[in-house]
Design a protein around this motif. Structure first.
Motif, PDB file in Angstrom:
ATOM      1  N   SER A  61       0.833  -1.210   0.000  1.00  0.00           N
ATOM      2  CA  SER A  61       0.000   0.000   0.000  1.00  0.00           C
ATOM      3  C   SER A  61       0.863   1.253   0.000  1.00  0.00           C
ATOM      4  O   SER A  61       0.544   2.244  -0.670  1.00  0.00           O
ATOM      5  CB  SER A  61      -0.937   0.012   1.219  1.00  0.00           C
ATOM      6  OG  SER A  61      -1.845  -1.065   1.153  1.00  0.00           O
ATOM      7  N   GLN A  90      -7.314   0.839   0.025  1.00  0.00           N
ATOM      8  CA  GLN A  90      -7.632  -0.383   0.757  1.00  0.00           C
ATOM      9  C   GLN A  90      -8.594  -0.062   1.904  1.00  0.00           C
ATOM     10  O   GLN A  90      -9.614  -0.703   2.068  1.00  0.00           O
ATOM     11  CB  GLN A  90      -6.330  -0.973   1.304  1.00  0.00           C
ATOM     12  CG  GLN A  90      -6.501  -2.163   2.213  1.00  0.00           C
ATOM     13  CD  GLN A  90      -5.149  -2.696   2.675  1.00  0.00           C
ATOM     14  OE1 GLN A  90      -4.125  -2.020   2.558  1.00  0.00           O
ATOM     15  NE2 GLN A  90      -5.142  -3.905   3.183  1.00  0.00           N
ATOM     16  N   ASP A 105      -6.307  -1.577  -4.468  1.00  0.00           N
ATOM     17  CA  ASP A 105      -5.677  -2.163  -3.288  1.00  0.00           C
ATOM     18  C   ASP A 105      -6.693  -3.063  -2.593  1.00  0.00           C
ATOM     19  O   ASP A 105      -7.588  -2.596  -1.905  1.00  0.00           O
ATOM     20  CB  ASP A 105      -5.198  -1.033  -2.359  1.00  0.00           C
ATOM     21  CG  ASP A 105      -4.207  -1.528  -1.309  1.00  0.00           C
ATOM     22  OD1 ASP A 105      -4.089  -2.747  -1.123  1.00  0.00           O
ATOM     23  OD2 ASP A 105      -3.556  -0.671  -0.673  1.00  0.00           O
ATOM     24  N   GLU A 106      -6.583  -4.344  -2.819  1.00  0.00           N
ATOM     25  CA  GLU A 106      -7.496  -5.350  -2.268  1.00  0.00           C
ATOM     26  C   GLU A 106      -8.959  -5.020  -2.519  1.00  0.00           C
ATOM     27  O   GLU A 106      -9.752  -4.916  -1.587  1.00  0.00           O
ATOM     28  CB  GLU A 106      -7.243  -5.537  -0.777  1.00  0.00           C
ATOM     29  CG  GLU A 106      -5.886  -6.129  -0.532  1.00  0.00           C
ATOM     30  CD  GLU A 106      -5.717  -6.576   0.914  1.00  0.00           C
ATOM     31  OE1 GLU A 106      -6.633  -7.250   1.418  1.00  0.00           O
ATOM     32  OE2 GLU A 106      -4.693  -6.252   1.500  1.00  0.00           O
ATOM     33  N   GLY A 117      -2.901  -2.926   6.651  1.00  0.00           N
ATOM     34  CA  GLY A 117      -4.279  -3.409   6.788  1.00  0.00           C
ATOM     35  C   GLY A 117      -4.370  -4.716   7.569  1.00  0.00           C
ATOM     36  O   GLY A 117      -5.171  -4.854   8.499  1.00  0.00           O
TER      37      GLY A 117
HETATM   38 MG    MG Z   1      -2.021  -2.729   2.320  1.00  0.00          MG
END
Ligand code: MG
Ligand code: ATP
Length: 507
Positions: free
Chosen positions: A47, A89, A167-168, A398
């Motif tokens: 990230s 994210q 991001d995810e 995260g």
């Molecule tokens: Mg991350």
């Protein structure tokens, strides 16, 4: 002309936060028009690297090249001006604004006079492209986690990105929403859009990516064609060793009833919910996202209006009007909404860990030393990776925030532990540690309930599954019946058991 045509390229990028360097000379390129996946353990720096490309933070040293030009970005607007858009994210939405206002935030149509009708129309179109039926006029505050994720994606789409960083994006999406998103990603690629894709779901990476870059501890360990790697090899590259089996061998419930919930209804979400959990048991709640599983537990804890027949914890009738009541009675709940309802992200790690148990630490005066000991222990026990401990929770990656949230609810030494999406955003290695932890909790005589949208996780972990569909328990599976086909048939309504909720009385 042998130079590849990169949409973006990192050249010896480093990034430090205070004295801690988290990216150590990262160099690789992203080919124009490809889907490149970026994978790595929690805290590897994914990230952080993407925030640099997205203009949210500058590198400490090194060079960023966008479309062949060296780029110094001072803001996300600078990045957007070069066609680079980052989908965060952790959601970056304004809770009090509507969906449409969020999608157009910072570039509202109509100058000073906002043209709501046009914004709603365009926002509606962007959402439709994602296959979502969501009123552009709804307030973001009232949306579920997956809906927020979809709004984040729509917001980026409306910005006409040439390089789109995700991001995810699927961490909170259902299988169906994920498929729609994949269709869209492939279509964007065919239109020449370059996609950078971060995910811990390695099967997805395999299915979607042209190129895979693996980060470990802030450095690139490999970048190359996705076709040459299996998901298992990707996992090994991420952690730097051979990973063992994901799931521990299942234990057996030891008998004693730990939780009995009778006739719980949450208007609009769930009705007639009755179930029992035994000591030593890992019980799974399967169902599609939106089936009401989260709302059911929020109702049980008094976070939503509900009607409730009876609740017993370890044989004792209890009243649960708040999460604090529940924690006192021995039941804790890990929210799927880690940022909204779980952690106080602007607070440091220590208060985040001990807030629920403040009573323990407040006799006679707030015992900072004991708190500090608890934090150090939790960091070790749960493998929370953080450069320093005196940072706010928002400075954790995260997945490490998720581990902190888990450590926090277990601080009160509960009997019954309800985990809503416990491994969302968690890397493969840490996932395995969480599975092991769940297993140990059950083996030590506690009861664990897992709500998850990852079916493989439920099947691998749980001894028994309740399938929830449209707010009702429509099936109960254990033993050989507990397989993917059965769950999907119940979850989608293809198969209907007796109209009776499972487990009317405890055995
Ligand atoms: Mg991350
Ligand atoms: N603002 C900050 N202040 C201090 N440290 C930070 C900050 N932001 C990130 N870090 C640290 O940088 C490292 C990399 O974090 P990053 O969020 O990039 O990881 P990630 O690869 O995205 O992990 P995850 O898979 O968990 O999302 C971590 O050790 C994190 O604690």
């Amino acid at each position: 002309m042998s130079q590849p045509s990169y949409a973006a390229e990192f050249k010896s990028i480093t990034k430090s936060f205070g004295p801690v360097e988290v990216l150590h000379g990262v160099s690789f390129g992203i080919l124009a028009g490809e889907v490149q996946a970026l994978i790595g353990e929690n805290g590897a720096g994914k990230s952080t690297l993407m925030k640099i490309l997205g203009g949210y933070q500058p590198p400490t040293s090194g060079e960023l090249i966008i479309a062949g030009q060296p780029a110094t970005l001072h803001s996300s607007r600078d990045a957007e001006a070069r066609g680079v858009v980052l989908i965060h994210q952790e959601f970056n939405l304004a809770d009090d604004l509507t969906v449409a206002q969020n999608i157009f935030l910072g570039r509202e149509i109509g100058g000073a006079l906002l043209n709501d009708a046009a914004m709603n129309r365009e926002a509606g179109a962007a959402l439709l492209r994602l296959g979502v039926t969501l009123d552009p006029r709804s307030r973001v505050r009232n949306l579920s986690v997956p809906q927020k994720q979809l709004v984040e994606i729509a917001k980026a789409l409306a910005r006409q990105a040439r390089v789109l960083i995700m991001d995810e994006p699927t961490a909170a999406l259902t299988v169906r929403e994920t498929e729609v998103l994949f269709g869209l990603i492939r279509q964007l690629r065919s239109e020449g859009v370059t996609i950078l894709y971060i995910s811990h779901k390695l099967e997805e990476v395999k299915a979607l990516a042209d190129t895979v870059t693996v980060l470990r501890d802030g450095a690139v360990v490999q970048t190359g064609p996705a076709a040459e790697l299996t998901p298992h090899q990707m996992a090994n590259l991420m952690v730097g060793r051979e990973l063992e089996d994901m799931f521990p061998v299942k234990g057996q419930p030891t008998g004693q009833e730990l939780l009995h919930v009778e006739d719980l209804s949450v208007p609009g979400w769930a009705r007639g919910i009755t179930f029992t959990l035994r000591a030593g048991e890992v019980l799974g709640l399967a169902g599609l996202v939106g089936s009401g599983r989260t709302e059911l537990f929020e109702g049980l804890l008094g976070l939503r209006p509900r009607t409730l027949g009876k609740v017993r914890i370890a044989g004792k009738a209890v009243r649960l009007n708040s999460p604090q009541d529940a924690a006192r009675a021995g039941l804790v709940y890990l929210s799927e909404d880690r940022k909204g309802k779980g952690l106080l992200v602007d607070f440091k790690l220590r208060p985040n860990l001990t807030l629920m148990t403040l009573e323990h630490y407040a006799h006679p005066l707030l015992n900072v030393k004991a708190e500090q000991v608890a934090l150090t222990k939790a960091v070790g026990d749960y493998g929370i990776r953080s450069g320093r401990l005196d940072v706010p929770a928002s400075a954790l990656s995260g997945g490490n925030q998720q581990k902190l949230a888990l450590a926090r609810i277990l601080e009160v030494n509960p009997q019954v532990i309800v985990l809503d999406e416990p491994t969302r955003g968690v890397d493969v290695g840490a996932k395995r540690e969480i599975y092991l932890l769940i297993h140990q909790l059950a083996a030590s005589g506690k009861g664990v309930i897992v709500v998850s949208s990852e079916l493989a996780e439920l099947l691998g972990l749980c001894q028994r599954l309740l399938v929830v569909r449209e707010g009702q328990i429509v099936g109960e599976l254990s033993g050989a019946e507990m397989n993917e086909q059965e769950v999907i048939q119940y979850a989608t309504g293809l198969k209907v058991a007796s109209a009776q909720p499972a487990h009317r009385e405890s055995a």
